[in-house]
Design a protein around this motif. Structure first.
Motif, mmCIF file in Angstrom:
data_model
loop_
_atom_site.group_PDB
_atom_site.id
_atom_site.type_symbol
_atom_site.label_atom_id
_atom_site.label_comp_id
_atom_site.label_asym_id
_atom_site.label_seq_id
_atom_site.Cartn_x
_atom_site.Cartn_y
_atom_site.Cartn_z
ATOM 1 N N ARG A 200 -10.133 8.436 7.897
ATOM 2 C CA ARG A 200 -9.789 10.049 8.611
ATOM 3 C C ARG A 200 -10.486 10.986 9.753
ATOM 4 O O ARG A 200 -11.023 11.328 10.372
ATOM 5 C CB ARG A 200 -10.466 11.049 7.375
ATOM 6 C CG ARG A 200 -9.631 11.705 6.325
ATOM 7 C CD ARG A 200 -11.236 11.877 4.756
ATOM 8 N NE ARG A 200 -11.725 11.276 4.314
ATOM 9 C CZ ARG A 200 -12.915 11.790 3.623
ATOM 10 N NH1 ARG A 200 -13.101 13.021 3.675
ATOM 11 N NH2 ARG A 200 -12.874 10.781 2.368
ATOM 12 N N VAL B 58 -4.974 5.848 7.052
ATOM 13 C CA VAL B 58 -5.171 6.609 5.540
ATOM 14 C C VAL B 58 -6.339 5.340 4.747
ATOM 15 O O VAL B 58 -6.041 4.842 5.400
ATOM 16 C CB VAL B 58 -3.384 7.120 5.231
ATOM 17 C CG1 VAL B 58 -2.206 8.086 5.366
ATOM 18 C CG2 VAL B 58 -2.391 5.136 5.046
ATOM 19 N N ALA B 59 -6.661 5.871 4.167
ATOM 20 C CA ALA B 59 -7.271 4.960 2.867
ATOM 21 C C ALA B 59 -6.239 4.600 2.186
ATOM 22 O O ALA B 59 -5.738 4.880 1.115
ATOM 23 C CB ALA B 59 -8.444 6.007 2.264
ATOM 24 N N ALA B 60 -6.737 3.246 1.826
ATOM 25 C CA ALA B 60 -5.898 2.221 0.342
ATOM 26 C C ALA B 60 -7.781 1.967 -0.486
ATOM 27 O O ALA B 60 -8.011 1.009 0.142
ATOM 28 C CB ALA B 60 -5.435 1.857 1.078
ATOM 29 N N LEU B 61 -6.877 1.791 -1.928
ATOM 30 C CA LEU B 61 -7.866 0.909 -3.037
ATOM 31 C C LEU B 61 -7.595 -0.039 -3.045
ATOM 32 O O LEU B 61 -6.459 -0.095 -3.625
ATOM 33 C CB LEU B 61 -8.008 2.289 -3.989
ATOM 34 C CG LEU B 61 -8.852 1.750 -5.432
ATOM 35 C CD1 LEU B 61 -10.619 2.120 -4.303
ATOM 36 C CD2 LEU B 61 -9.326 2.607 -6.352
ATOM 37 N N GLN C 15 -12.419 -0.273 -0.317
ATOM 38 C CA GLN C 15 -11.602 0.489 0.136
ATOM 39 C C GLN C 15 -11.174 -0.028 1.884
ATOM 40 O O GLN C 15 -12.159 -0.904 2.602
ATOM 41 C CB GLN C 15 -12.665 1.899 0.466
ATOM 42 C CG GLN C 15 -12.929 2.415 -1.008
ATOM 43 C CD GLN C 15 -13.718 3.657 -0.912
ATOM 44 O OE1 GLN C 15 -12.536 5.199 0.458
ATOM 45 N NE2 GLN C 15 -14.708 4.045 -1.393
ATOM 46 N N VAL D 56 0.334 -1.037 0.429
ATOM 47 C CA VAL D 56 0.122 -0.068 -0.136
ATOM 48 C C VAL D 56 1.046 0.959 -0.009
ATOM 49 O O VAL D 56 0.994 1.855 -0.820
ATOM 50 C CB VAL D 56 -0.905 0.257 0.953
ATOM 51 C CG1 VAL D 56 -1.333 1.150 1.075
ATOM 52 C CG2 VAL D 56 -1.944 -0.672 0.332
ATOM 53 N N ALA E 196 -17.386 7.522 2.939
ATOM 54 C CA ALA E 196 -16.075 6.612 2.863
ATOM 55 C C ALA E 196 -15.264 7.222 3.648
ATOM 56 O O ALA E 196 -14.532 7.862 3.063
ATOM 57 C CB ALA E 196 -15.581 5.868 1.526
ATOM 58 N N VAL E 197 -14.996 7.300 5.021
ATOM 59 C CA VAL E 197 -14.476 8.449 5.506
ATOM 60 C C VAL E 197 -13.741 7.538 7.002
ATOM 61 O O VAL E 197 -12.566 8.319 7.691
ATOM 62 C CB VAL E 197 -15.318 9.367 6.304
ATOM 63 C CG1 VAL E 197 -15.975 9.934 5.095
ATOM 64 C CG2 VAL E 197 -16.670 8.656 6.950
#
Lengths: 114, 839
Positions: free
Chosen positions: A61, A24-27, A33, A12, A57-58
């Motif tokens: 954060r 953090v977000a990853a796809l 997600q 990632v 999709a938060v």
């Protein structure tokens, strides 16, 4: 067999790109997600990025911290806290978000679909 | 079949009687009919002057005053009793309603005494007794303020007693400059002695009240639309209105009309069971003459209500005599007297402590062996009152002089008070009853003690004592911010300021426990920002911020953000408007005008924000801090520049204020507005700090807000110039930022402050704590260090790198975000996301 398992891990980002007590977000493939968190104690956890209460999709954060010593993230929308280890909502234990396996290999964060 | 009790009068004492009877009449043997003159159910007349703060009669309502769910109580309001027929045991009201009684209780209270000065009945002359009186005074003051004309608007209060000084305060709060005329040689002649009166006068005069003592009003005349008062010495005062508060007289007319005996100086004569000459008629409160005295205070009235209730229910209680102690805060000045304050006992000794420098006067009256406390007077600082009053008649815990010394409190604690001593004299609650509520009934807070024992629910002067009793019983009242910090936000602010700790990790390691949470992290981030620790996303600070502060935008329900650039005072050029339009069009943003005269652009994704802001910053915009617990906007009307009625340049001031305080991080959001005249088009009184132009300068109002509990701001200074205004707002904001709780708006902050608005005024206007220089310096530092947060992000690649949708696919937008179109603009839809079982 080991080879097959290895292939499902997705690299990632470098681990040092994630601050402590941060997310953090990853796809992943299939528009999945994942929210990846690093705690103050330098442990990594991964949950679905989707907040089950707001359906946005938060979760990556949210603010990372602890509730009675358990590592949690608080949704930035309505502030419910989720246990980073299990995905269980601390404020409403009937609600759970999916968790993902996560590890750091050679300084790189990896996750895989469960 | 229940018998009928008719109660004439629905004041505090009448209400107390009804409540007491209903509480104790377990067999429901009495049906109660209340007949009253005033149109509203019982309210807290002691707190009448606080009505000026809210103009909301509801805030004065006494608990349970409507008896909605009690079939045995009937209230008939606005219809006073006119006649009593003792033979047939009936009363008749003005409207002709007749009611039979088995027992009649007169609780008709007092009437204001208006001295027979020529002109006392002119329009513009008022009394000060009821909510309706205050409404009438307010209307007249409003007309005076709006009328323009030369000179300051002024009001005269006839009578310098307790009520007169409260009336002066009310006039001042309405924007008038008050004169107080007192016949006696000093203010509050009944409560304080010469020494205390002298100090009281100096303290009151400092607050812009003109005091005339030892003189009377000779006449009041009309004078070209205003009033002209002439005092005994020849002094002439130009006035807009006159308020008489020269004492009260017992309202005993009804008793006289049915030939019940009255006292030599008025008041229905009753025995110590509160019964009149007619065994079926009782009289209680200020209309009664008991033991040859008429009491004008609520505590003796409540005691009489208890006695009468007991007798009517078949008991044998008798009036124990009364405590005439008073403690109040007049215009922010503490005044208290208790017991034999004037040392009328011939063997009494007086011990006086008079500190003209600090403005405190304290006197204790003691027995000739200096061991028994008989009474006392405090002016300027009455902090010892709550501890000493219950000791009257008992042995002193220390030498009298030691008790009055500046650190005298140290030698004396609540433990010195006997269990039988009354802590709340209004409701006759003893120390023993309160400690038993704490230890036996589990009361663990001041509100729970109040509801259990009724202590502290009338005049409120014993409330600090309730807190002390809680601590002395070992109950700690938690001010903890969250599970990680046992300190309050204000305490953390002090710690961070004093130790110059600049990171959350150091703070929690030294002063907290655990790792922190979504409560303490943003709160500490806000304190660090107020104290100037660099950019709010610098280093570790980024991990403390709530998502709004983290992305410097407001998160909406679908995870997108809205963008609000600053538009100071709501003033914007056509060119800049076009830029906003173009940016919104290019990024496909939904646009809406906000309530704070700005433009909000919705639907931006995380990765779009820096591109949007690049365009905005290049066009000269900066962050509007709509996302922060910080100053939002200073709204304005167009003011003198365009408006035919404007009195000052409201836009110019709004822009100046908004630029001065932009970026100030605070416990909650801060809103402001400036109106150019009394028409108040900017709605400044609905703001945390609102400014309204006058012909001579500005009036400043503080503590207003909209929201679930809308509240109008209160006047704190009037007719000040711009420089003074800004100085006071600097102090106000810094004091608030330092001492308020997390997420506490200015209104509850002021309400919960001990001493309330008067204390706030003393601190930030009169500098009673000597901290104003420091507050101003802190604000000067904030102004000097301000820089645009968005510019700071655009200039720093490390911060910019965090504005990505996915750490492994930075340019890819969040696939769950989608929109539909409504009224020609895009709006969010939540698609492709599993529903959670709703609960």
């Amino acid at each position: 067999m080991t080879m097959v398992a290895e292939q499902t891990w997705v690299a990632v980002c470098p681990a040092d790109e994630v601050l402590r007590a941060y997310g953090v977000a990853a796809l992943l493939a299939g528009a999945e997600q994942v929210a990846i968190f690093r705690t103050e104690d330098d442990e990594f956890f991964a949950l679905s990025n989707i907040d089950p209460f707001s359906r946005a999709a938060v979760l990556s954060r949210g603010i990372v911290g602890d509730r009675g010593g358990l590592p949690v993230v608080a949704s930035p929308i309505y502030k419910q806290a989720f246990d980073l280890r299990t995905g269980v909502c601390v404020d409403d234990p009937d609600v759970t978000v999916p968790t993902y396996p996560v590890r750091v290999l050679d300084g790189v964060v990896q996750v895989k679909s469960p | 079949m229940a018998r009928t009790m008719v109660v004439v009068g629905n004041g505090m004492v009448g209400h107390k009687l009804v409540q007491t009877v209903r509480d104790r009449d377990a067999q429901s043997s009495w049906r109660i009919v209340v007949l009253a003159e005033e149109p509203r159910p019982a309210y807290d007349r002691v707190a009448l002057s606080s009505y000026v703060d809210t103009w909301d009669p509801g805030t004065l309502s006494l608990p349970g005053n409507e008896f909605d769910d009690d079939d045995l109580v009937t209230l008939r309001l606005g219809d006073p009793v006119e006649t009593v027929d003792r033979q047939n045991r009936t009363v008749a009201t003005v409207s002709g309603f007749r009611q039979h009684y088995d027992v009649l209780v007169l609780a008709t209270g007092s009437r204001p005494f208006v001295p027979p000065v020529p002109g006392h009945d002119l329009p513009g002359c008022f009394v000060y007794r009821t909510i309706d009186d205050l409404d009438a005074i307010r209307a007249a003051a409003g007309r005076a303020m709006a009328s323009g004309g030369p000179g300051r608007r002024a009001g005269m209060v006839v009578g310098g007693g307790l009520l007169g000084l409260e009336a002066a305060k009310a006039l001042r709060d309405m924007g008038l400059s008050p004169h107080v005329v007192e016949l006696g040689p000093r203010l509050m002649p009944l409560q304080v002695d010469e020494g205390g009166g002298g100090l009281l006068r100096r303290l009151i005069e400092k607050l812009d009240v003109t005091v005339h003592t030892g003189t009377s009003t000779e006449s009041i005349q009309r004078d070209s639309g205003r009033l002209l008062a002439t005092l005994a010495g020849g002094t002439e005062l130009d006035l807009d209105l006159v308020v008489f508060s020269a004492g009260v007289r017992p309202n005993d007319a009804l008793a006289r009309s049915c030939a019940l005996p009255v006292g030599a100086r008025g008041g229905v004569l009753v025995d110590d069971g509160c019964r009149t000459d007619d065994e079926r008629i009782y009289a209680i409160g200020e209309c009664a003459c008991i033991g040859d005295r008429v009491y004008g205070l609520v505590a003796p009235g409540y005691a009489m209500a208890e006695v009468a209730a007991d007798r009517i229910l078949g008991g044998t209680a008798s009036f124990p005599g009364a405590d005439t102690s008073t403690k109040l805060k007049l215009l922010g000045v503490d005044v208290a007297s208790f017991g034999d304050a004037h040392a009328t006992d011939e063997h009494a000794l007086e011990v006086v402590f008079n500190d003209a420098v600090s403005g405190t006067y304290k006197k204790l009256v003691v027995s000739d062996d200096a061991r028994t406390l008989l009474g006392g007077i405090f002016v300027g600082d009455a902090s010892e009152y709550t501890l000493l009053r219950p000791l009257v008649g008992g042995e002193l815990p220390a030498e009298p002089a030691a008790l009055l010394a500046p650190d005298g409190n140290a030698s004396m604690g609540v433990d010195a008070v006997a269990d039988a001593a009354q802590i709340c004299s209004c409701n006759a609650v003893t120390k023993g009853a309160i400690t038993s509520a704490i230890t036996d009934d589990g009361c663990d807070s001041v509100p729970s003690i109040k509801s259990r024992t009724r202590a502290g629910t009338s005049c409120g002067s014993c409330v600090p004592m309730l807190g002390k009793l809680l601590s002395s019983c070992g109950v700690e009242q938690s001010k903890a911010l969250c599970e990680h910090f046992k300190q309050s936000r204000a305490e953390l602010f002090e710690i961070i300021q004093a130790t110059q700790i600049s990171t959350f990790s150091e703070l929690i390691a030294k002063h907290g426990t655990g790792k922190g949470c979504a409560i303490c992290k943003p709160a500490v981030a806000s304190i660090l920002a107020t104290l100037g620790n660099g950019h709010i996303l610098g280093g570790e600070q980024a991990t403390l911020q709530d998502t709004n502060d983290h992305f410097l935008a407001n998160m909406q329900k679908n995870g997108t953000y809205s963008v609000i650039p600053r538009i100071p005072g709501g003033e914007i050029t056509p060119d800049k408007l076009i830029v906003l339009g173009e940016v919104a069009k290019d990024f496909g943003l939904y646009t809406k005008i906000t309530g704070g005269q700005r433009i909000d652009m919705f639907g931006a994704t995380v990765e779009e924000l820096p591109y949007i802001w690049r365009r905005l910053v290049d066009a000269g915009f900066e962050s509007g801090h709509a996302y922060g617990k910080a100053l939002r906007t200073v709204k304005s009307c167009v003011g003198t520049t365009w408006c035919r009625y404007g009195q000052q340049d409201s836009v110019g001031l709004a822009v100046e204020l908004e630029l001065r305080y932009r970026g100030l991080r605070s416990p909650h959001k801060l809103k402001s507005a400036v109106s150019g005249c009394a028409r108040e088009c900017a709605e400044a009184r609905g703001k945390d700090f609102g400014v309204i132009a006058t012909e001579n300068g500005w009036n400043l109002y503080v503590g207003g807000n909209g929201g679930t509990m809308p509240r109008h701001a209160d006047l704190i200074v009037s007719d000040v110039d711009t420089e003074t205004l800004i100085k006071i707002i600097d102090r106000f904001l810094m004091f608030y930022v330092r001492t308020a709780d997390r997420l506490q708006r200015t209104a509850p902050w002021i309400e919960e402050m001990e001493g309330g608005l008067d204390h706030l005024r003393a601190v930030i206007v009169d500098d009673s704590l000597g901290i104003c220089d420091e507050l101003e310096a802190a604000m000067a530092k904030h102004v000097e260090n301000y820089s645009d947060e968005w510019k700071g992000v655009l200039e720093d690649p490390e911060k910019l790198a965090r504005f990505t949708s996915f750490v492994n696919a930075p340019g890819t937008p969040d696939p769950t975000i989608s929109f539909t179109v409504e009224r020609d603009q895009k709006v969010p839809v939540l698609l492709g996301v599993p529903e959670v079982a709703s609960r």
